[in-house]
Design an enzyme around this catalytic site. Structure first.
Site, PDB file in Angstrom:
ATOM      1  N   LYS A  12      -6.290   0.160 -20.425  1.00  0.00           N
ATOM      2  CA  LYS A  12      -6.457   0.320 -21.858  1.00  0.00           C
ATOM      3  C   LYS A  12      -5.162  -0.054 -22.602  1.00  0.00           C
ATOM      4  O   LYS A  12      -4.786  -1.193 -22.586  1.00  0.00           O
ATOM      5  CB  LYS A  12      -6.929   1.746 -22.157  1.00  0.00           C
ATOM      6  CG  LYS A  12      -8.110   2.198 -21.259  1.00  0.00           C
ATOM      7  CD  LYS A  12      -9.374   1.372 -21.455  1.00  0.00           C
ATOM      8  CE  LYS A  12     -10.384   1.538 -20.307  1.00  0.00           C
ATOM      9  NZ  LYS A  12     -10.733   2.925 -19.985  1.00  0.00           N
ATOM     10  N   TYR A  23     -14.153  11.430 -19.868  1.00  0.00           N
ATOM     11  CA  TYR A  23     -14.513  10.051 -19.541  1.00  0.00           C
ATOM     12  C   TYR A  23     -15.626  10.032 -18.481  1.00  0.00           C
ATOM     13  O   TYR A  23     -15.542  10.751 -17.475  1.00  0.00           O
ATOM     14  CB  TYR A  23     -13.269   9.327 -19.023  1.00  0.00           C
ATOM     15  CG  TYR A  23     -13.550   7.924 -18.576  1.00  0.00           C
ATOM     16  CD1 TYR A  23     -13.844   6.918 -19.499  1.00  0.00           C
ATOM     17  CD2 TYR A  23     -13.556   7.594 -17.235  1.00  0.00           C
ATOM     18  CE1 TYR A  23     -14.127   5.633 -19.092  1.00  0.00           C
ATOM     19  CE2 TYR A  23     -13.838   6.301 -16.811  1.00  0.00           C
ATOM     20  CZ  TYR A  23     -14.119   5.333 -17.746  1.00  0.00           C
ATOM     21  OH  TYR A  23     -14.397   4.060 -17.327  1.00  0.00           O
ATOM     22  N   ARG A  33       0.815  -1.219   0.000  1.00  0.00           N
ATOM     23  CA  ARG A  33       0.000   0.000   0.000  1.00  0.00           C
ATOM     24  C   ARG A  33       0.848   1.268   0.000  1.00  0.00           C
ATOM     25  O   ARG A  33       0.326   2.360  -0.187  1.00  0.00           O
ATOM     26  CB  ARG A  33      -1.003  -0.008   1.162  1.00  0.00           C
ATOM     27  CG  ARG A  33      -1.968   1.169   1.131  1.00  0.00           C
ATOM     28  CD  ARG A  33      -3.085   1.063   2.157  1.00  0.00           C
ATOM     29  NE  ARG A  33      -2.656   0.563   3.431  1.00  0.00           N
ATOM     30  CZ  ARG A  33      -2.004   1.286   4.354  1.00  0.00           C
ATOM     31  NH1 ARG A  33      -1.721   2.548   4.133  1.00  0.00           N
ATOM     32  NH2 ARG A  33      -1.662   0.734   5.499  1.00  0.00           N
TER      33      ARG A  33
HETATM   34  C1  PLP Z   1     -11.222   3.645 -18.881  1.00  0.00           C
HETATM   35  C2  PLP Z   1     -10.850   5.058 -18.743  1.00  0.00           C
HETATM   36  C3  PLP Z   1     -10.636   5.637 -17.483  1.00  0.00           C
HETATM   37  C4  PLP Z   1     -10.871   4.883 -16.190  1.00  0.00           C
HETATM   38  O1  PLP Z   1      -9.997   3.818 -16.049  1.00  0.00           O
HETATM   39  P1  PLP Z   1     -10.324   2.477 -15.222  1.00  0.00           P
HETATM   40  O2  PLP Z   1      -9.082   1.689 -15.393  1.00  0.00           O
HETATM   41  O3  PLP Z   1     -11.549   1.864 -15.824  1.00  0.00           O
HETATM   42  O4  PLP Z   1     -10.567   2.887 -13.811  1.00  0.00           O
HETATM   43  C5  PLP Z   1     -10.250   6.961 -17.429  1.00  0.00           C
HETATM   44  N1  PLP Z   1     -10.089   7.692 -18.557  1.00  0.00           N
HETATM   45  C6  PLP Z   1     -10.297   7.172 -19.785  1.00  0.00           C
HETATM   46  C7  PLP Z   1     -10.112   8.034 -20.982  1.00  0.00           C
HETATM   47  C8  PLP Z   1     -10.674   5.838 -19.927  1.00  0.00           C
HETATM   48  O5  PLP Z   1     -10.886   5.336 -21.144  1.00  0.00           O
END
Ligand code: PLP
Length: 384
Positions: free
Chosen positions: A199, A102, A48
């Site tokens: 992503k 987002y 953590r």
């Molecule tokens: C998916 C996404 C997020 C959030 O990310 P998580 O890993 O789902 O918490 C933030 N910004 C953008 C542009 C995204 O595509």
């Protein structure tokens, strides 16, 4: 003079490797300890505290990719963004934030900020004047997203960084859509860069993670909050993320190349009304995108013609999956009107430019001819 900065693929492959001193293995070992020596050590390690060997070393790769002194890896993109916001905003402070953002970030601001007494203003647009107009006496941070979801608007990153500097306000960007392969906002003067590592960093639709890259000073400030909030990532997943990131450059470049080809093809397709992609000359910020991005990215959106049903279209695809998330090696599409913008009425959606015909397309690494064929077969099937 030879640049000291390593090339993209060398960073992806090697920076932040942990040497296996004991067995001389080729890849980083995984350190799963949640308990480390406490007495007489320089660093008190604890998961953590974001400083296990795997967390510590992978953050060096992220920092090298974004050309920053330091970085932190988080349990999700939302952990990255929420910890970053809470490190720089407290009761009575004000955030200026881009209107096209987002959905999860919008929810975090709208649902949580009032509990902390933090004020915010969503801009009326994504031009620098829109940001300037939203600034108040107590503004401490300006947050942008470029290219944005789902209409791929492009914000002038350097102009925002300059605006922040001229007013003594920090700036941050969600760089998820471009990835460091296509855009390095720190080089344009932005103070902090965050990513949903779920992503492109992960890239195989099997990891949930996040990252922030910035100066050591700002990362220390974020760390002070993060150690209390505790959104760290397990070392098993950190290790998987390291493996994924070795091919980040290769993947995203291939995906970007495919996206360019598909954007041009869709733009001429008789059954497509409109294509949103920063790499098309018809994009309102084409010149700006060219100047601030290294590549135009692998996300695009397009509108089918009125006679076609976007839902039926998705169901008629075979290769391209209909999927909530994005940026995997596999191509996916999604209807914003059925997902991220489902809670708005049709009229409200029209106002923000999201028609029921709109599809967001996350372009993968497949062969372009097969993707085109898949799209054509689906269109033929649903054409009356
Ligand atoms: C998916 C996404 C997020 C959030 O990310 P998580 O890993 O789902 O918490 C933030 N910004 C953008 C542009 C995204 O595509």
């Amino acid at each position: 003079m030879v640049s000291k900065r390593l090339g993209l693929n060398t960073i992806c492959t090697h920076v932040g490797e942990i040497k296996d001193e004991q067995f001389k293995g080729a890849v980083s070992p995984i350190y799963l300890s949640s308990s480390y020596e406490f007495l007489d050590v320089d660093v008190k390690r604890y998961p953590r505290y974001f400083n296990t060997p795997n967390q510590d070393y992978l953050s060096k790769k992220v920092a090298a990719l974004e050309n920053t002194e330091a970085a932190m890896i988080f349990g999700s993109g939302m952990a990255a963004i929420s910890h970053m916001f809470l490190a720089f905003l407290q009761k009575g402070d004000h955030l200026v934030v881009q209107n096209t953002l987002y959905g999860g970030t919008v929810n975090f601001i709208k649902e949580e900020f009032h509990k902390y007494g933090i004020e915010y203003t969503f801009t009326n647009g994504y031009k620098v004047e829109d940001f300037e107009e939203a600034i108040q006496k107590n503004t401490k941070l300006i947050h942008i997203e470029s290219p944005s979801n789902p209409l791929l608007t492009v914000t002038d990153i350097k102009a925002i960084a300059d605006l922040g500097k001229s007013k003594g306000i920090l700036t941050s960007i969600d760089n998820t859509f471009a990835s460091p392969v296509n855009q390095n906002p720190i080089d344009l003067g932005i103070d902090m860069v965050m990513h949903s590592a779920t992503k492109y960093f992960g890239g195989h639709s099997d990891i949930c993670a996040g990252a922030v890259a910035s100066s050591q000073q700002y990362i220390n400030r974020i760390w002070n909050v993060s150690k209390n909030l505790g959104g760290s990532l397990s070392d098993m997943t950190v290790w998987m993320l390291e493996r994924s990131m070795k091919t980040l450059g290769l993947r995203v470049k291939a995906q970007t190349k495919n996206a360019m080809k598909l954007a041009k093809w869709l733009n001429k397709h008789p059954k497509v009304n409109k294509v949103y992609y920063p790499g098309l000359k018809s994009h309102p910020e084409y010149e700006l995108s060219k100047s601030q991005m290294k590549g135009f990215g692998a996300m695009l959106s397009f509108e089918l013609t009125e006679d076609l049903d976007a839902y039926e279209f998705q169901k008629s695809l075979h290769l391209i999956k209909s999927s909530m998330s994005l940026a995997g090696v596999e191509s996916t599409v999604i209807s914003p009107h059925l997902t991220s913008h489902a809670l708005l009425t049709s009229d409200e959606r029209q106002q923000v430019g999201i028609s029921d015909q709109l599809l967001r397309f996350s372009v993968g690494i497949e062969d372009v001819k097969d993707l085109k064929r898949d799209i054509n077969i689906a269109i033929d099937k649903i054409s009356k």
